[in-house]
Design a protein around this motif. Structure first.
Motif, mmCIF file in Angstrom:
data_model
loop_
_atom_site.group_PDB
_atom_site.id
_atom_site.type_symbol
_atom_site.label_atom_id
_atom_site.label_comp_id
_atom_site.label_asym_id
_atom_site.label_seq_id
_atom_site.Cartn_x
_atom_site.Cartn_y
_atom_site.Cartn_z
ATOM 1 N N LYS A 63 -4.855 -11.631 6.878
ATOM 2 C CA LYS A 63 -4.748 -10.203 6.535
ATOM 3 C C LYS A 63 -3.810 -9.535 7.527
ATOM 4 N N MET A 64 -2.808 -8.877 7.007
ATOM 5 C CA MET A 64 -1.851 -8.186 7.855
ATOM 6 C C MET A 64 -2.451 -6.882 8.396
ATOM 7 N N PRO A 65 -1.994 -6.415 9.558
ATOM 8 C CA PRO A 65 -2.502 -5.156 10.140
ATOM 9 C C PRO A 65 -1.915 -3.951 9.412
ATOM 10 N N ILE A 66 -2.396 -3.716 8.216
ATOM 11 C CA ILE A 66 -1.801 -2.720 7.325
ATOM 12 C C ILE A 66 -1.846 -1.315 7.912
ATOM 13 N N HIS A 67 -2.948 -0.956 8.551
ATOM 14 C CA HIS A 67 -3.055 0.395 9.104
ATOM 15 C C HIS A 67 -1.975 0.629 10.159
ATOM 16 N N GLU A 68 -1.802 -0.345 11.037
ATOM 17 C CA GLU A 68 -0.792 -0.223 12.093
ATOM 18 C C GLU A 68 0.624 -0.250 11.518
ATOM 19 N N ILE A 69 0.826 -1.091 10.514
ATOM 20 C CA ILE A 69 2.147 -1.153 9.867
ATOM 21 C C ILE A 69 2.474 0.188 9.209
ATOM 22 N N GLY A 70 1.489 0.751 8.510
ATOM 23 C CA GLY A 70 1.704 2.034 7.852
ATOM 24 C C GLY A 70 2.107 3.126 8.827
ATOM 25 N N ALA A 71 1.465 3.134 9.998
ATOM 26 C CA ALA A 71 1.782 4.144 11.015
ATOM 27 C C ALA A 71 3.207 3.968 11.541
ATOM 28 N N ILE A 72 3.623 2.715 11.737
ATOM 29 C CA ILE A 72 4.969 2.435 12.243
ATOM 30 C C ILE A 72 6.026 2.852 11.216
ATOM 31 N N VAL A 73 5.803 2.465 9.957
ATOM 32 C CA VAL A 73 6.786 2.776 8.918
ATOM 33 C C VAL A 73 6.859 4.283 8.665
ATOM 34 N N ALA A 74 5.721 4.964 8.775
ATOM 35 C CA ALA A 74 5.695 6.411 8.534
ATOM 36 C C ALA A 74 6.592 7.176 9.505
ATOM 37 N N ASP A 75 6.822 6.607 10.671
ATOM 38 C CA ASP A 75 7.693 7.250 11.669
ATOM 39 C C ASP A 75 9.167 6.920 11.446
ATOM 40 N N SER A 76 9.468 6.201 10.368
ATOM 41 C CA SER A 76 10.848 5.809 10.082
ATOM 42 C C SER A 76 11.307 6.458 8.780
ATOM 43 N N ASN A 77 12.499 6.075 8.348
ATOM 44 C CA ASN A 77 13.050 6.565 7.088
ATOM 45 C C ASN A 77 12.586 5.725 5.899
ATOM 46 N N ALA A 78 11.900 4.610 6.162
ATOM 47 C CA ALA A 78 11.560 3.655 5.100
ATOM 48 C C ALA A 78 10.304 4.066 4.347
ATOM 49 N N TRP A 79 10.181 3.533 3.122
ATOM 50 C CA TRP A 79 8.935 3.607 2.370
ATOM 51 C C TRP A 79 8.169 2.312 2.621
ATOM 52 N N PHE A 80 6.832 2.383 2.486
ATOM 53 C CA PHE A 80 5.984 1.223 2.750
ATOM 54 C C PHE A 80 5.326 0.743 1.464
ATOM 55 N N HIS A 81 5.645 -0.496 1.080
ATOM 56 C CA HIS A 81 5.020 -1.143 -0.077
ATOM 57 C C HIS A 81 4.154 -2.301 0.393
ATOM 58 N N THR A 82 2.991 -2.466 -0.221
ATOM 59 C CA THR A 82 2.152 -3.622 0.071
ATOM 60 C C THR A 82 1.690 -4.286 -1.219
ATOM 61 N N ASP A 83 1.811 -5.606 -1.236
ATOM 62 C CA ASP A 83 1.277 -6.424 -2.321
ATOM 63 C C ASP A 83 -0.203 -6.644 -2.011
ATOM 64 N N ALA A 84 -1.057 -5.973 -2.781
ATOM 65 C CA ALA A 84 -2.504 -6.040 -2.538
ATOM 66 C C ALA A 84 -3.212 -6.871 -3.603
ATOM 67 N N VAL A 85 -2.475 -7.766 -4.246
ATOM 68 C CA VAL A 85 -3.032 -8.545 -5.354
ATOM 69 C C VAL A 85 -4.277 -9.329 -4.930
ATOM 70 N N GLN A 86 -4.235 -9.971 -3.757
ATOM 71 C CA GLN A 86 -5.390 -10.755 -3.311
ATOM 72 C C GLN A 86 -6.471 -9.885 -2.670
ATOM 73 N N ALA A 87 -6.097 -8.724 -2.178
ATOM 74 C CA ALA A 87 -7.035 -7.890 -1.412
ATOM 75 C C ALA A 87 -7.817 -6.911 -2.282
ATOM 76 N N TYR A 88 -7.173 -6.394 -3.325
ATOM 77 C CA TYR A 88 -7.829 -5.383 -4.157
ATOM 78 C C TYR A 88 -9.026 -5.997 -4.882
ATOM 79 N N GLY A 89 -10.157 -5.342 -4.780
ATOM 80 C CA GLY A 89 -11.388 -5.870 -5.358
ATOM 81 C C GLY A 89 -12.267 -6.562 -4.341
ATOM 82 N N LEU A 90 -11.708 -6.844 -3.148
ATOM 83 C CA LEU A 90 -12.489 -7.458 -2.071
ATOM 84 C C LEU A 90 -12.526 -6.581 -0.819
ATOM 85 N N LEU A 91 -11.388 -5.973 -0.489
ATOM 86 C CA LEU A 91 -11.312 -5.119 0.687
ATOM 87 C C LEU A 91 -11.350 -3.649 0.267
ATOM 88 N N ASP A 92 -11.846 -2.807 1.141
ATOM 89 C CA ASP A 92 -11.817 -1.364 0.895
ATOM 90 C C ASP A 92 -10.423 -0.860 1.248
#
Length: 380
Positions: A157-186
């Motif tokens: 599992k990637m550190p999504i919360h930390e990644i989101g915070a880093i990307v939010a401080d940049s010009n980029a948009w953040f996409h995540t493939d949650a195919v395996q996580a959705y339905g198991l993780l909150d």
């Protein structure tokens, strides 16, 4: 012969309640949701209710941030290519990882052929990226960061919360493939500052060819599929109302309490499997780590000096279905790109590892049978 299914990361059997819901909708609600007549309004009601359930499940700002698609592949392709084409005048640099699903990697390769530049972040032996590497890779012309929430082959599992915070401080948009996580993780797209998120229904006991793309309201781009004005002009094509109703039912069958119970049960299966193999003197190592926070349903094991293809064949003959990696590339002779990225192309793990993945209908008796049959095959 008893058959045991341990390839739930590849796909899951549909839940009986999902089949019942889809059958009911197919019999009673055949209208086109874009039509204004009685039958169309029936279909539109299901569509709107489903969109609300899904938006609520990830804490989206509003229901219209949910776009129904044919599954994870379309959602990934739409998010990546759509963003690139919409923002190409702002920059042509994208960031992803070396262990993404092919539904992310192949659109990235396509964009490279169109003149975009892609940085592929490496991973360590646990399948994790370095946040320092991500920060270093970000540039003024970076327009998208696409990093999966959880890996389909090793369960990292990637550190999504930390990644989101880093990307939010940049010009980029953040996409995540949650195919395996959705339905198991909150999942909370607000807390994790996610702009785009992809899912697929068949990974959580729903129907195949159904999924959704979450797209934050401010993140606009032209639809890749051209045609009608469905999905608020964001994805052409008549919506598959029975499949969407089935997907929604699958979500409703998995509230937070059920997901928590599944996570605990699957983690227990990992412990049962590794302890049983140790007790039987089997030489093995887990690829990645067994830890709280990793995807609970996926375990990838290196069986030393045992060719994965031979093990899989012998397991199948004994009624056990497993895999040697992603089902989308299982027919290929190429080694796992995930294990190669983690350990290098010459490591024996690349050709001597199996993936076992658990689901709602897996039992501890199944794991006990797996341990016994694996032991017999390997010791023979």
């Amino acid at each position: 012969m008893k058959h045991i299914y341990l390839d739930n990361a590849g796909t899951t059997p549909m839940a009986p309640a999902v089949i019942d819901e889809m059958s009911k909708v197919m019999k009673t609600t055949f209208g086109n949701a874009s039509a204004t007549n009685y039958y169309g309004r029936q279909a539109r009601t299901i569509l709107d209710q489903s969109r609300h359930v899904i938006a609520d499940s990830i804490n989206a700002n509003n229901d219209n941030e949910i776009i129904f698609t044919s599954g994870g592949t379309e959602s990934d392709n739409t998010a990546i290519v759509g963003t690139a084409l919409a923002r190409k005048d702002e920059g042509r640099h994208l960031i992803t990882t070396s262990v993404e699903h092919e539904a992310v990697l192949k659109p990235m390769h396509f964009l490279e052929e169109q003149g975009f530049e892609v940085t592929y972040l490496p991973v360590d032996e646990n399948g994790q990226i370095s946040l320092a590497d991500l920060k270093h890779a970000l540039r003024d012309d970076t327009i998208l960061v696409s990093i999966m929430m959880g890996n389909n082959e090793v369960g990292a599992k990637m550190p999504i919360h930390e990644i989101g915070a880093i990307v939010a401080d940049s010009n980029a948009w953040f996409h995540t493939d949650a195919v395996q996580a959705y339905g198991l993780l909150d999942i909370d797209v607000q807390a994790d500052q996610i702009d785009l998120l992809s899912t697929s229904a068949h990974k959580l006991n729903g129907p195949k060819m159904s999924g959704f793309l979450y797209r934050r309201s401010e993140r606009n781009f032209e639809p890749l599929l051209k045609g009608g004005d469905q999905e608020l002009k964001r994805r052409a094509g008549t919506e598959n109302i029975p499949a969407i109703a089935g997907f929604t039912k699958a979500i409703e069958l998995n509230p937070a309490a059920v997901k928590a119970e599944h996570r605990e049960r699957y983690y227990g299966f990992k412990q049962q499997l590794t302890s049983g193999l140790q007790d039987n003197g089997i030489e093995f190592e887990v690829n990645g780590k067994i830890a709280d926070g990793e995807l609970p349903h996926v375990i990838n094991i290196w069986f030393k000096n045992q060719k994965a293809a031979v093990l899989l064949t012998n397991l199948d003959l004994k009624g056990i279905s497993a895999s040697a990696g992603s089902a989308c590339t299982a027919g290929s002779l190429e080694p796992s790109h995930v294990l190669t990225a983690m350990f290098g192309p010459n490591d024996p793990r690349v050709s001597e590892s199996l993936r076992f993945s658990f689901g709602a209908y897996t039992t501890s008796e199944d794991i006990a049978d797996l341990i016994q049959i694996l032991t017999e095959i390997i010791k023979k």
